[in-house]
Design an enzyme around this catalytic site. Structure first.
Site, PDB file in Angstrom:
ATOM      1  N   CYS A   2       0.207   2.590 -10.316  1.00  0.00           N
ATOM      2  CA  CYS A   2       0.623   1.283 -10.806  1.00  0.00           C
ATOM      3  C   CYS A   2      -0.589   0.599 -11.402  1.00  0.00           C
ATOM      4  O   CYS A   2      -1.710   1.080 -11.279  1.00  0.00           O
ATOM      5  CB  CYS A   2       1.168   0.459  -9.650  1.00  0.00           C
ATOM      6  SG  CYS A   2       2.446   1.322  -8.732  1.00  0.00           S
ATOM      7  N   ARG A  27       0.083   2.802 -16.993  1.00  0.00           N
ATOM      8  CA  ARG A  27       0.002   3.289 -15.613  1.00  0.00           C
ATOM      9  C   ARG A  27       1.369   3.285 -14.924  1.00  0.00           C
ATOM     10  O   ARG A  27       1.535   3.885 -13.859  1.00  0.00           O
ATOM     11  CB  ARG A  27      -0.957   2.421 -14.802  1.00  0.00           C
ATOM     12  CG  ARG A  27      -2.335   2.343 -15.382  1.00  0.00           C
ATOM     13  CD  ARG A  27      -3.186   1.416 -14.571  1.00  0.00           C
ATOM     14  NE  ARG A  27      -3.576   2.039 -13.325  1.00  0.00           N
ATOM     15  CZ  ARG A  27      -4.683   2.730 -13.148  1.00  0.00           C
ATOM     16  NH1 ARG A  27      -5.520   2.883 -14.151  1.00  0.00           N
ATOM     17  NH2 ARG A  27      -4.968   3.258 -11.990  1.00  0.00           N
ATOM     18  N   TRP A  74       4.999   1.998 -10.941  1.00  0.00           N
ATOM     19  CA  TRP A  74       5.541   3.345 -11.096  1.00  0.00           C
ATOM     20  C   TRP A  74       6.011   3.732  -9.703  1.00  0.00           C
ATOM     21  O   TRP A  74       5.208   3.934  -8.791  1.00  0.00           O
ATOM     22  CB  TRP A  74       4.454   4.297 -11.597  1.00  0.00           C
ATOM     23  CG  TRP A  74       4.955   5.676 -11.871  1.00  0.00           C
ATOM     24  CD1 TRP A  74       5.549   6.132 -13.009  1.00  0.00           C
ATOM     25  CD2 TRP A  74       4.899   6.795 -10.975  1.00  0.00           C
ATOM     26  NE1 TRP A  74       5.874   7.461 -12.883  1.00  0.00           N
ATOM     27  CE2 TRP A  74       5.489   7.892 -11.643  1.00  0.00           C
ATOM     28  CE3 TRP A  74       4.433   6.982  -9.682  1.00  0.00           C
ATOM     29  CZ2 TRP A  74       5.606   9.149 -11.072  1.00  0.00           C
ATOM     30  CZ3 TRP A  74       4.545   8.246  -9.101  1.00  0.00           C
ATOM     31  CH2 TRP A  74       5.129   9.316  -9.801  1.00  0.00           C
ATOM     32  N   ASN A  98      -1.617  -0.487  -5.679  1.00  0.00           N
ATOM     33  CA  ASN A  98      -1.525   0.798  -6.360  1.00  0.00           C
ATOM     34  C   ASN A  98      -1.942   1.860  -5.353  1.00  0.00           C
ATOM     35  O   ASN A  98      -3.042   1.764  -4.799  1.00  0.00           O
ATOM     36  CB  ASN A  98      -2.464   0.820  -7.572  1.00  0.00           C
ATOM     37  CG  ASN A  98      -2.591   2.215  -8.170  1.00  0.00           C
ATOM     38  OD1 ASN A  98      -1.655   3.009  -8.101  1.00  0.00           O
ATOM     39  ND2 ASN A  98      -3.739   2.518  -8.749  1.00  0.00           N
ATOM     40  N   GLY A  99      -1.087   2.846  -5.118  1.00  0.00           N
ATOM     41  CA  GLY A  99      -1.418   3.895  -4.156  1.00  0.00           C
ATOM     42  C   GLY A  99      -0.236   4.174  -3.253  1.00  0.00           C
ATOM     43  O   GLY A  99       0.896   3.785  -3.557  1.00  0.00           O
ATOM     44  N   GLU A 479       1.443  24.165 -23.602  1.00  0.00           N
ATOM     45  CA  GLU A 479       1.265  22.763 -23.960  1.00  0.00           C
ATOM     46  C   GLU A 479       2.394  22.291 -24.884  1.00  0.00           C
ATOM     47  O   GLU A 479       2.901  21.176 -24.751  1.00  0.00           O
ATOM     48  CB  GLU A 479      -0.118  22.586 -24.631  1.00  0.00           C
ATOM     49  CG  GLU A 479      -0.426  21.208 -25.182  1.00  0.00           C
ATOM     50  CD  GLU A 479      -0.404  20.084 -24.142  1.00  0.00           C
ATOM     51  OE1 GLU A 479      -0.306  20.359 -22.941  1.00  0.00           O
ATOM     52  OE2 GLU A 479      -0.465  18.914 -24.559  1.00  0.00           O
ATOM     53  N   LYS A 483       4.861  19.189 -24.074  1.00  0.00           N
ATOM     54  CA  LYS A 483       5.040  18.037 -24.977  1.00  0.00           C
ATOM     55  C   LYS A 483       6.519  17.794 -25.242  1.00  0.00           C
ATOM     56  O   LYS A 483       6.982  16.660 -25.218  1.00  0.00           O
ATOM     57  CB  LYS A 483       4.336  18.258 -26.328  1.00  0.00           C
ATOM     58  CG  LYS A 483       2.839  18.126 -26.374  1.00  0.00           C
ATOM     59  CD  LYS A 483       2.305  16.728 -26.204  1.00  0.00           C
ATOM     60  CE  LYS A 483       2.067  16.406 -24.768  1.00  0.00           C
ATOM     61  NZ  LYS A 483       0.774  16.641 -24.210  1.00  0.00           N
ATOM     62  N   GLU A 486       8.266  16.369 -21.946  1.00  0.00           N
ATOM     63  CA  GLU A 486       7.974  14.997 -21.524  1.00  0.00           C
ATOM     64  C   GLU A 486       8.429  13.968 -22.555  1.00  0.00           C
ATOM     65  O   GLU A 486       8.792  12.860 -22.184  1.00  0.00           O
ATOM     66  CB  GLU A 486       6.507  14.810 -21.131  1.00  0.00           C
ATOM     67  CG  GLU A 486       5.502  14.912 -22.228  1.00  0.00           C
ATOM     68  CD  GLU A 486       4.060  14.706 -21.732  1.00  0.00           C
ATOM     69  OE1 GLU A 486       3.840  13.969 -20.767  1.00  0.00           O
ATOM     70  OE2 GLU A 486       3.157  15.297 -22.348  1.00  0.00           O
ATOM     71  N   HIS A 502      10.476  40.742 -19.051  1.00  0.00           N
ATOM     72  CA  HIS A 502      10.451  40.807 -17.582  1.00  0.00           C
ATOM     73  C   HIS A 502      11.322  39.730 -16.953  1.00  0.00           C
ATOM     74  O   HIS A 502      11.172  39.397 -15.788  1.00  0.00           O
ATOM     75  CB  HIS A 502       9.007  40.711 -17.091  1.00  0.00           C
ATOM     76  CG  HIS A 502       8.151  41.810 -17.631  1.00  0.00           C
ATOM     77  ND1 HIS A 502       8.296  43.116 -17.249  1.00  0.00           N
ATOM     78  CD2 HIS A 502       7.179  41.795 -18.572  1.00  0.00           C
ATOM     79  CE1 HIS A 502       7.440  43.872 -17.913  1.00  0.00           C
ATOM     80  NE2 HIS A 502       6.746  43.090 -18.737  1.00  0.00           N
ATOM     81  N   LYS A 601       0.616   7.159 -17.610  1.00  0.00           N
ATOM     82  CA  LYS A 601      -0.543   7.767 -18.259  1.00  0.00           C
ATOM     83  C   LYS A 601      -1.572   8.251 -17.244  1.00  0.00           C
ATOM     84  O   LYS A 601      -2.154   9.311 -17.399  1.00  0.00           O
ATOM     85  CB  LYS A 601      -1.176   6.719 -19.190  1.00  0.00           C
ATOM     86  CG  LYS A 601      -2.362   7.228 -19.968  1.00  0.00           C
ATOM     87  CD  LYS A 601      -1.921   8.171 -21.045  1.00  0.00           C
ATOM     88  CE  LYS A 601      -3.064   8.732 -21.846  1.00  0.00           C
ATOM     89  NZ  LYS A 601      -2.647   9.979 -22.515  1.00  0.00           N
TER      90      LYS A 601
HETATM   91  C1  AGP Z   1       0.063  14.983 -20.751  1.00  0.00           C
HETATM   92  O1  AGP Z   1       0.847  14.791 -21.875  1.00  0.00           O
HETATM   93  C2  AGP Z   1       0.545  14.445 -19.523  1.00  0.00           C
HETATM   94  N1  AGP Z   1       1.119  13.182 -19.626  1.00  0.00           N
HETATM   95  C3  AGP Z   1      -0.169  14.817 -18.244  1.00  0.00           C
HETATM   96  O2  AGP Z   1       0.122  16.162 -18.043  1.00  0.00           O
HETATM   97  C4  AGP Z   1      -1.694  14.618 -18.116  1.00  0.00           C
HETATM   98  O3  AGP Z   1      -2.376  15.479 -18.958  1.00  0.00           O
HETATM   99  C5  AGP Z   1      -2.098  14.833 -16.644  1.00  0.00           C
HETATM  100  O4  AGP Z   1      -1.453  13.884 -15.851  1.00  0.00           O
HETATM  101  C6  AGP Z   1      -3.589  14.781 -16.414  1.00  0.00           C
HETATM  102  O5  AGP Z   1      -4.116  13.541 -16.757  1.00  0.00           O
HETATM  103  P1  AGP Z   1      -5.669  13.332 -16.916  1.00  0.00           P
HETATM  104  O6  AGP Z   1      -6.116  14.149 -18.079  1.00  0.00           O
HETATM  105  O7  AGP Z   1      -5.844  11.868 -17.138  1.00  0.00           O
HETATM  106  O8  AGP Z   1      -6.307  13.801 -15.639  1.00  0.00           O
END
Ligand code: AGP
Length: 606
Positions: A2, A27, A74, A98-99, A479, A483, A486, A502, A601
């Protein structure tokens, strides 16, 4: 995960709290709230959804106050709702958190027995009532420390008090918290980014510390109630780079500035005149490194996965890669001759930080590759290698991924050179190629801008999608799938192309989009064979290969062409069409590009 803000001022603070909360939305963004002290009483306003909603509520019912705290959430304990939104207040105190409080259930039972009535399902409300209870018998700092000692888990807190109505208090254990100093006001924030428009003078709290802010003073205390002194840092002001400009959203801005990301990064690390890489102060002499362990989460983990190929190709050092949330709980055989490299855009990811902390406790050498230079991970590492990407605001990581891969690649070349595992000629050629990379990225960006929107339409009716690659294209396939997942909420999987038979081949059916990453590298023919197996089963193939690499196949639905470059640089270009693809699919589905559902984020909870 958060975001927290607090301001002690001699002016009205609500507007500044709202502006800072908007910056902290990366966040968490499922609910928002604010509390101020008005006429000696705690006044709380909160709602479900974004800060914009809160702003609308405040427009109808304005809040006053020169002292306030705010929060973007969050959800961890309790679904997103108005009642679970922070702050959580009693008559006496108001708390933003936050936590995660791990022993909240047992604490709740004790507090209920004492007569406290809980309104929410959150773990945070126990903090409110514990503080309220300890304040009956103890003075301020003692009551706070007694509360903190009762809590298991991680927290960054912002607190207002009815009795002490000229202060904002902050405390941390495990979750980041910064104090900012302004003209006749002082601030509390989850990170310096939220405070940057107000100040560039910052102090970071360490675990177990408390800060007490008034409008003209900040005091710090340790867990033994003793006053302590803390350093004030002056941060660079780069507000401009955190604005959207003419772009529709931050993600399209961040995708499109990747040529600049590469240019800045190459300029920082590569000395073109001397044809050398400026990397020094290794915590272990590279010639003595026996193993490198690369650790990260999500996209950062994918950059570690790409780096494994580069390090193995360029050096004789054995390489391991690990997801931080697994590494931190395994029985790791640590060695002082190993270098442990942590990759994180934010530098605040809880699992990555815990894995780093574990390394520190085992007295081994660490290096971090981060974007936020003031972050907790950077501050705790023996060697810090910034990626110089500038603020990345979109939740989906794009330019930071490219920056992380670039620093890892540069590091691999440098370690190889120091260990004399690469010839001088080859070393200089790689440096030359790096210089050309930003232009190739620019060319790829321009090409993808025009050629990816039409392909995105094919994904709209699909049940899911598969991304296939071999060698360095395999981590890029992972990756690409992440993308798409998400951003567009479409199920997507990345696989090594050779793995299809496989098991995953069973997923291929008429019309399923399959993205084949087949650059003209040593795996090319094999990947094309895998592509034919997909076509034979009705898969709708989107092929990404190098330009002028004519592949005659009537059944490839779309072909995208990236510029030709050396094999090791291909991942930097191959990533770009996949980012555009995910972006356009999500746009067509009207998804929230910068803030995908359920995500944040900076993942500061475990
Ligand atoms: C990436 O698009 C993601 N939102 C997520 O996987 C991110 O890369 C991951 O949470 C790690 O974050 P950081 O690089 O800030 O440690």
């Amino acid at each position: 995960m958060c975001g927290i803000i607090g301001i002690a001022s001699n002016k009205q603070v609500v507007q500044n709290i709202i502006s800072s909360l908007k910056k902290l939305e990366y966040r968490g963004y499922d609910s928002a709230g604010i509390a101020t002290i008005v006429n000696g009483e705690i006044n709380e306003k909160k709602c479900m959804g974004r800060v914009d909603n809160l702003e609308r509520i405040l427009f109808k019912n304005p809040a006053a106050g020169s002292l306030g705290i705010g929060h973007v959430r969050w959800a961890t304990h309790g679904s997103p709702s108005q009642v679970n939104a922070h702050p959580h207040s009693s008559e006496e105190v108001s708390v933003v958190h936050n936590g995660i409080i791990e022993n909240s259930n047992e604490l709740k039972i004790n507090l209920e027995q004492k007569g406290y009535k809980f309104k929410s399902q959150t773990d945070t409300e126990v903090i409110t009532f514990l503080l309220t209870d300890f304040l009956k018998d103890f003075d301020l700092v003692d009551a706070i420390n007694k509360t903190l000692k009762t809590l298991n888990g991680s927290f960054a807190l912002g607190i207002l008090f009815k009795k002490y109505n000229n202060i904002v208090v902050g405390a941390r254990r495990g979750s980041p918290l910064a104090v900012g100093y302004g003209p006749e006001e002082n601030y509390l924030g989850s990170d310096s980014y939220a405070l940057k428009s107000m100040t560039n003078k910052i102090t970071y709290l360490d675990d177990g510390e408390i800060c007490v802010l008034t409008n003209n003073n900040v005091d710090f205390y340790n867990s033994k109630n003793k006053k302590i002194n803390k350093k004030v840092l002056t941060l660079s002001i780069d507000e401009q780079t955190s604005k959207k400009g003419d772009y529709k959203d931050f993600m399209s801005k961040e995708i499109n500035e990747q040529d600049i990301t590469a240019k800045t990064c190459v300029k920082e690390y590569v000395d073109q005149l001397r044809k050398d890489i400026n990397l020094y102060n290794f915590p272990i002499a590279p010639k003595d490194i026996e193993k490198i362990v690369l650790i990260g989460c999500g996209t950062a983990y994918h950059s570690c996965a790409a780096a494994k190929y580069w390090f193995e190709e360029l050096t004789n050092i054995p390489i391991e890669i690990d997801v931080a949330s697994e590494f931190r709980y395994r029985k790791i055989k640590f060695s002082k001759k190993n270098l442990y490299i942590f990759v994180s855009q934010s530098g605040e990811t809880a699992d990555t930080f815990a894995a780093l902390d574990l390394c520190k406790k085992n007295n081994v050498k660490t290096c971090s590759i981060i974007n936020v230079v003031e972050s907790s991970i950077a501050r705790s590492s023996d060697l810090v290698l910034p990626i110089h990407a500038g603020p990345e605001i979109g939740v989906a990581s794009t330019k930071a991924f490219l920056g992380q891969m670039l620093v890892l690649y540069i590091l691999a070349i440098k370690i190889s050179e120091i260990r004399k595992e690469i010839s001088k000629l080859d070393y200089e050629k790689k440096i030359n190629d790096l210089k050309k990379l930003p232009d190739l990225i620019k060319k790829t960006l321009d090409y993808c801008q025009n050629n990816t929107p039409v392909i995105a339409k094919d994904f709209l009716k699909a049940k899911g999608a598969i991304f296939l690659g071999r060698g360095l294209s395999f981590p890029i396939a992972l990756e690409g799938a992440l993308k798409l997942k998400e951003l567009s909420y479409l199920h997507a999987e990345g696989y090594p192309a050779g793995e299809m038979k496989h098991g995953p081949l069973a997923l291929i059916e008429e019309g399923l989009p399959v993205v084949i990453l087949a650059p003209k590298d040593r795996y090319f023919e094999k990947t094309i064979s895998n592509m034919q197996e997909v076509i034979a089963r009705g898969g709708k193939v989107i092929l990404i290969t190098n330009e002028n690499n004519k592949i005659i196949s009537e059944n490839v639905r779309f072909t995208l062409e990236i510029p030709m470059t050396n094999e090791q640089l291909t991942p930097f270009l191959m990533t770009i069409p996949l980012q555009f693809l995910a972006y356009h699919v999500a746009s067509l589905k009207n998804c929230d590009i910068d803030k995908p559902r359920n995500l944040a984020k900076s993942v500061t909870v475990e």
